[in-house]
Design an enzyme around this catalytic site. Structure first.
Site, PDB file in Angstrom:
ATOM      1  CG  ASP A  99     -31.700  24.067 -57.492  1.00  0.00           C
ATOM      2  OD1 ASP A  99     -30.748  24.022 -56.698  1.00  0.00           O
ATOM      3  OD2 ASP A  99     -31.590  23.819 -58.717  1.00  0.00           O
ATOM      4  CE1 TYR A 129     -34.388  -0.729 -81.682  1.00  0.00           C
ATOM      5  CE2 TYR A 129     -33.350  -0.531 -79.532  1.00  0.00           C
ATOM      6  CZ  TYR A 129     -33.613  -0.017 -80.787  1.00  0.00           C
ATOM      7  OH  TYR A 129     -33.128   1.206 -81.139  1.00  0.00           O
ATOM      8  CD  GLU A 186     -32.947  19.813 -57.797  1.00  0.00           C
ATOM      9  OE1 GLU A 186     -33.038  20.116 -59.003  1.00  0.00           O
ATOM     10  OE2 GLU A 186     -33.230  20.601 -56.886  1.00  0.00           O
TER      11      GLU A 186
END
Length: 390
Positions: free
Chosen positions: A260, A107, A208
């Protein structure tokens, strides 16, 4: 009576270091202007074609190619302007004792420039339209100055968390990571400013999934097995990667990754271990080449007759717990096969089993056998037998 202003001595020194680096790197541009030369920046090229995998060091690194950005060049002027604009904003924030976020920087620099083109027409153009543009400019400044944005005290959202028998100093405060109650300490965006005071742990376990991290924390896994427990809560942010690297490099703690059993989990492991293509220029500080993949592996699910390894799941449990892989999973697995660091004999076997079975498994499926199975059977057995992938 007014309270005296808060002064963080560590931040003060970090600012001095960053300001010095900026002055030294950008003074060459001043010299060019004084000589009447075309102001030109020489930057390492951050592209896939200039990213190499160093097999000996097990790191993704930026190659030798460079690119030039000149002010008096039709196709380079905008990029040159963006780089100088962002450098000025960051430098002013350092000098003014500010702590900008990457969103702030977007910004602060976003505005419209009105100019006359080569045909004499008035044209309006924004300095940048989306944050991904300003983020890319920040990365250019990182490679140009040789400093991470965190070293410039540019902040980002905290994501990773840690708990364990360890004391650290953050700012002016000493924090005992073993006394976090049911919660954990959020890894700060400036991990290099953390001082390690003392630690009583034998290894680091990076999980994870945040939910699994919380389960292992609440059951006391890190106390029982003398571990520093970390979660990346999905894809790891830079601060978590740097923190894990420091635990391994400075404290000599072995690092194990638990994800996973799917291509996205395996990629998370590789980002921790060898780095990412986007941030290959900082792999030497962010990646942990000694990290090992603890699981969940496909051979954990189906066993490995060649090694005499039995599966951790029965046939009935596999039917209940495994998930059918999606087309996106299969496509991602094929992509991983093309990466050199996934072309070892062990990893080829893992990916081939996945592509053959077209199934995946979440870490949480192991708690389907009970949380104590994950904490007191699966993880300890894998660690004790050295059943991990490199």
């Amino acid at each position: 009576m007014a309270t005296p202003p808060y002064i963080d001595k560590v931040d003060v020194e970090a600012r001095k270091k960053a300001i010095k680096a900026f002055r030294e790197k950008f003074k060459e541009l001043l010299a060019q202007l004084q000589r009447g030369d075309n102001p030109t920046l020489l930057l390492p090229k951050r592209t896939l074609s200039n990213t190499i995998y160093d097999e000996k060091r097990k790191l993704l690194l930026l190659g030798p190619e460079k690119l030039k950005r000149s002010f008096f060049h039709l196709h380079e002027a905008k990029k040159f302007m963006q780089t100088m604009l962002m450098a000025r904003i960051i430098y002013e924030a350092l000098v003014n004792n500010e702590y900008p976020t990457i969103r702030d920087l977007y910004y602060r620099g976003k505005h419209t420039i009105i100019f006359r083109d080569d045909r004499g027409r008035m044209v309006e153009e924004n300095t940048w339209d989306e944050q991904k543009e300003s983020d890319a400019v920040i990365r250019d400044i990182e490679v140009f100055t040789g400093m991470l944005r965190e070293e410039m005290l540019i902040l980002s959202k905290e994501k990773g968390k840690v708990v364990g028998n360890m004391r650290i100093r953050s700012g002016n405060d000493v924090i005992d990571l073993s006394k976090m109650g049911h919660g954990a300490w959020a890894i700060e965006p400036t991990p290099d400013l953390i001082e390690f005071l003392d630690v009583d742990a034998e290894f680091v376990l990076v999980v994870e999934k945040d939910a699994v991290f919380q389960q292992l924390h609440r059951i006391g896994f890190w106390r029982k097995y003398k571990a520093i427990l970390v979660t990346s809560a999905g894809q790891p942010d830079r601060a978590t990667r740097r923190f894990v690297r420091r635990l391994n490099e400075e404290l000599k703690l072995p690092v194990y990754i638990l994800t996973d059993a799917d291509p996205y989990g395996w990629y998370i492991y590789s980002v921790f271990k060898i780095g990412s293509i986007t941030l290959s220029y900082e792999s030497e500080r962010l990646a942990t080449p000694n990290a090992k993949f603890l699981g969940v592996s496909m051979t954990d699910i189906y066993g490995d007759a060649e090694r005499g390894k039995k599966p951790y799941l029965s046939e009935d449990e596999r039917k209940r717990f495994i998930i059918k892989a999606k087309d996106a999973d299969i496509k991602r697995a094929e992509e991983l096969k093309s990466y050199k660091w996934f072309q070892t004999r062990e990893w080829r076997k893992e990916i081939d089993i996945f592509l053959q079975k077209k199934t995946k498994l979440e870490i949480e499926a192991l708690t389907g056998k009970g949380l104590k199975f994950l904490a007191d059977v699966y993880l300890p057995t894998k660690l004790e037998t050295g059943d991990f992938l490199d």
